[in-house]
Design a protein around this motif. Structure first.
Motif, PDB file in Angstrom:
ATOM      1  N   LYS A 154       0.835  -1.209   0.000  1.00  0.00           N
ATOM      2  CA  LYS A 154       0.000   0.000   0.000  1.00  0.00           C
ATOM      3  C   LYS A 154       0.865   1.253   0.000  1.00  0.00           C
ATOM      4  O   LYS A 154       0.590   2.214  -0.726  1.00  0.00           O
ATOM      5  CB  LYS A 154      -0.949   0.004   1.196  1.00  0.00           C
ATOM      6  CG  LYS A 154      -1.919   1.153   1.167  1.00  0.00           C
ATOM      7  CD  LYS A 154      -2.994   0.999   2.223  1.00  0.00           C
ATOM      8  CE  LYS A 154      -3.942   2.162   2.080  1.00  0.00           C
ATOM      9  NZ  LYS A 154      -5.318   1.779   2.135  1.00  0.00           N
ATOM     10  N   VAL A 155       1.928   1.270   0.791  1.00  0.00           N
ATOM     11  CA  VAL A 155       2.852   2.414   0.823  1.00  0.00           C
ATOM     12  C   VAL A 155       3.458   2.625  -0.566  1.00  0.00           C
ATOM     13  O   VAL A 155       3.511   3.748  -1.076  1.00  0.00           O
ATOM     14  CB  VAL A 155       3.965   2.198   1.885  1.00  0.00           C
ATOM     15  CG1 VAL A 155       5.082   3.213   1.723  1.00  0.00           C
ATOM     16  CG2 VAL A 155       3.371   2.254   3.287  1.00  0.00           C
ATOM     17  N   ASP A 156       3.894   1.531  -1.208  1.00  0.00           N
ATOM     18  CA  ASP A 156       4.494   1.633  -2.550  1.00  0.00           C
ATOM     19  C   ASP A 156       3.477   2.122  -3.582  1.00  0.00           C
ATOM     20  O   ASP A 156       3.811   2.927  -4.461  1.00  0.00           O
ATOM     21  CB  ASP A 156       5.063   0.283  -2.990  1.00  0.00           C
ATOM     22  CG  ASP A 156       6.289  -0.124  -2.201  1.00  0.00           C
ATOM     23  OD1 ASP A 156       6.902   0.744  -1.549  1.00  0.00           O
ATOM     24  OD2 ASP A 156       6.639  -1.328  -2.230  1.00  0.00           O
ATOM     25  N   MET A 157       2.238   1.641  -3.482  1.00  0.00           N
ATOM     26  CA  MET A 157       1.201   2.074  -4.417  1.00  0.00           C
ATOM     27  C   MET A 157       0.943   3.566  -4.295  1.00  0.00           C
ATOM     28  O   MET A 157       0.851   4.263  -5.309  1.00  0.00           O
ATOM     29  CB  MET A 157      -0.110   1.311  -4.144  1.00  0.00           C
ATOM     30  CG  MET A 157      -0.097  -0.142  -4.539  1.00  0.00           C
ATOM     31  SD  MET A 157      -1.562  -1.056  -3.923  1.00  0.00           S
ATOM     32  CE  MET A 157      -2.909  -0.055  -4.495  1.00  0.00           C
ATOM     33  N   GLU A 158       0.801   4.036  -3.079  1.00  0.00           N
ATOM     34  CA  GLU A 158       0.533   5.461  -2.858  1.00  0.00           C
ATOM     35  C   GLU A 158       1.719   6.309  -3.311  1.00  0.00           C
ATOM     36  O   GLU A 158       1.537   7.381  -3.888  1.00  0.00           O
ATOM     37  CB  GLU A 158       0.178   5.728  -1.396  1.00  0.00           C
ATOM     38  CG  GLU A 158      -1.127   5.086  -0.948  1.00  0.00           C
ATOM     39  CD  GLU A 158      -2.317   5.464  -1.819  1.00  0.00           C
ATOM     40  OE1 GLU A 158      -2.481   6.662  -2.154  1.00  0.00           O
ATOM     41  OE2 GLU A 158      -3.091   4.554  -2.180  1.00  0.00           O
ATOM     42  N   ALA A 159       2.925   5.826  -3.048  1.00  0.00           N
ATOM     43  CA  ALA A 159       4.124   6.556  -3.495  1.00  0.00           C
ATOM     44  C   ALA A 159       4.154   6.634  -5.014  1.00  0.00           C
ATOM     45  O   ALA A 159       4.429   7.697  -5.586  1.00  0.00           O
ATOM     46  CB  ALA A 159       5.394   5.877  -2.963  1.00  0.00           C
ATOM     47  N   TRP A 160       3.852   5.509  -5.688  1.00  0.00           N
ATOM     48  CA  TRP A 160       3.868   5.525  -7.146  1.00  0.00           C
ATOM     49  C   TRP A 160       2.849   6.524  -7.683  1.00  0.00           C
ATOM     50  O   TRP A 160       3.154   7.299  -8.593  1.00  0.00           O
ATOM     51  CB  TRP A 160       3.566   4.138  -7.726  1.00  0.00           C
ATOM     52  CG  TRP A 160       3.614   4.158  -9.222  1.00  0.00           C
ATOM     53  CD1 TRP A 160       4.723   4.036 -10.007  1.00  0.00           C
ATOM     54  CD2 TRP A 160       2.518   4.389 -10.115  1.00  0.00           C
ATOM     55  NE1 TRP A 160       4.389   4.164 -11.326  1.00  0.00           N
ATOM     56  CE2 TRP A 160       3.031   4.379 -11.426  1.00  0.00           C
ATOM     57  CE3 TRP A 160       1.160   4.599  -9.937  1.00  0.00           C
ATOM     58  CZ2 TRP A 160       2.243   4.565 -12.552  1.00  0.00           C
ATOM     59  CZ3 TRP A 160       0.356   4.783 -11.056  1.00  0.00           C
ATOM     60  CH2 TRP A 160       0.904   4.763 -12.348  1.00  0.00           C
ATOM     61  N   LYS A 161       1.655   6.519  -7.123  1.00  0.00           N
ATOM     62  CA  LYS A 161       0.615   7.436  -7.597  1.00  0.00           C
ATOM     63  C   LYS A 161       1.058   8.893  -7.440  1.00  0.00           C
ATOM     64  O   LYS A 161       0.897   9.702  -8.360  1.00  0.00           O
ATOM     65  CB  LYS A 161      -0.696   7.193  -6.860  1.00  0.00           C
ATOM     66  CG  LYS A 161      -1.372   5.900  -7.251  1.00  0.00           C
ATOM     67  CD  LYS A 161      -2.612   5.624  -6.407  1.00  0.00           C
ATOM     68  CE  LYS A 161      -3.236   4.290  -6.766  1.00  0.00           C
ATOM     69  NZ  LYS A 161      -4.409   3.981  -5.929  1.00  0.00           N
ATOM     70  N   LEU A 162       1.612   9.231  -6.286  1.00  0.00           N
ATOM     71  CA  LEU A 162       2.073  10.599  -6.049  1.00  0.00           C
ATOM     72  C   LEU A 162       3.237  10.951  -6.972  1.00  0.00           C
ATOM     73  O   LEU A 162       3.206  11.980  -7.658  1.00  0.00           O
ATOM     74  CB  LEU A 162       2.510  10.775  -4.589  1.00  0.00           C
ATOM     75  CG  LEU A 162       3.213  12.097  -4.273  1.00  0.00           C
ATOM     76  CD1 LEU A 162       2.248  13.273  -4.426  1.00  0.00           C
ATOM     77  CD2 LEU A 162       3.822  12.059  -2.890  1.00  0.00           C
TER      78      LEU A 162
END
Length: 162
Positions: free
Chosen positions: A80-88
């Motif tokens: 989840k942390v990686d997904m949110e980082a990628w989106k940002l």
């Protein structure tokens, strides 16, 4: 002959300082988040684009709803942390790419207009030097080295001898 002037940007000291301050602030803020990868590392990584993010979102949703199906080595919190980082980071990257494209286009046009104008001046100066206009020849001679190999040998030798 008139040279079209499509751009005329004047940046005063305050504006330049504001741009540099903002750019430095962006670099500072992003520097704590970013890493550099070697070409080999990049090549070996599976790539994600926006079209695969939908897959990641749906798969993640399925994993959250069915924790019994998630292998013990997958840490969903980290995913989840990686997904949110990628989106940002991807959104920032898209914005910066658009900005860099506009910056490049504007710099290209500014450079092209200044080069075209001074090339026109240089060609006028070249003729003025041939015609014996006072002060034209020394200035022409100081600029002609930017265009080596132009003209034929006999003209080059003749100009150097004069």
């Amino acid at each position: 002959m008139s040279i079209e002037n499509r751009i005329s940007i004047k940046v005063d000291g305050a504006k330049r300082e504001a741009i540099e301050t903002n750019l430095n602030g962006l670099k500072t803020e992003l520097s704590t988040l970013l890493i550099a990868l070697s070409a080999a590392e990049k090549k070996d990584l599976p790539k994600i684009g926006e079209h695969y993010m939908d897959f990641v979102d749906r798969a993640f949703e399925g994993a959250e709803k069915n924790p019994e199906l998630v292998p013990p080595y997958l840490k969903l919190d980290e995913v989840k942390v990686d997904m949110e980082a990628w989106k940002l980071l991807h959104a920032i990257e898209r914005d910066l790419e658009r900005l860099v494209s506009l910056l490049g286009d504007t710099a290209t046009l500014s450079g092209s207009e200044s080069y075209s104008s001074m090339l026109s001046f240089y060609n006028f100066l070249k003729q003025a030097a041939k015609d014996g206009v006072p002060n034209a020849k020394p200035l022409y001679n100081s600029l002609k080295h930017y265009f080596p190999g132009t003209g034929n040998k006999s003209n080059a030798n003749k100009t150097e001898e004069e």
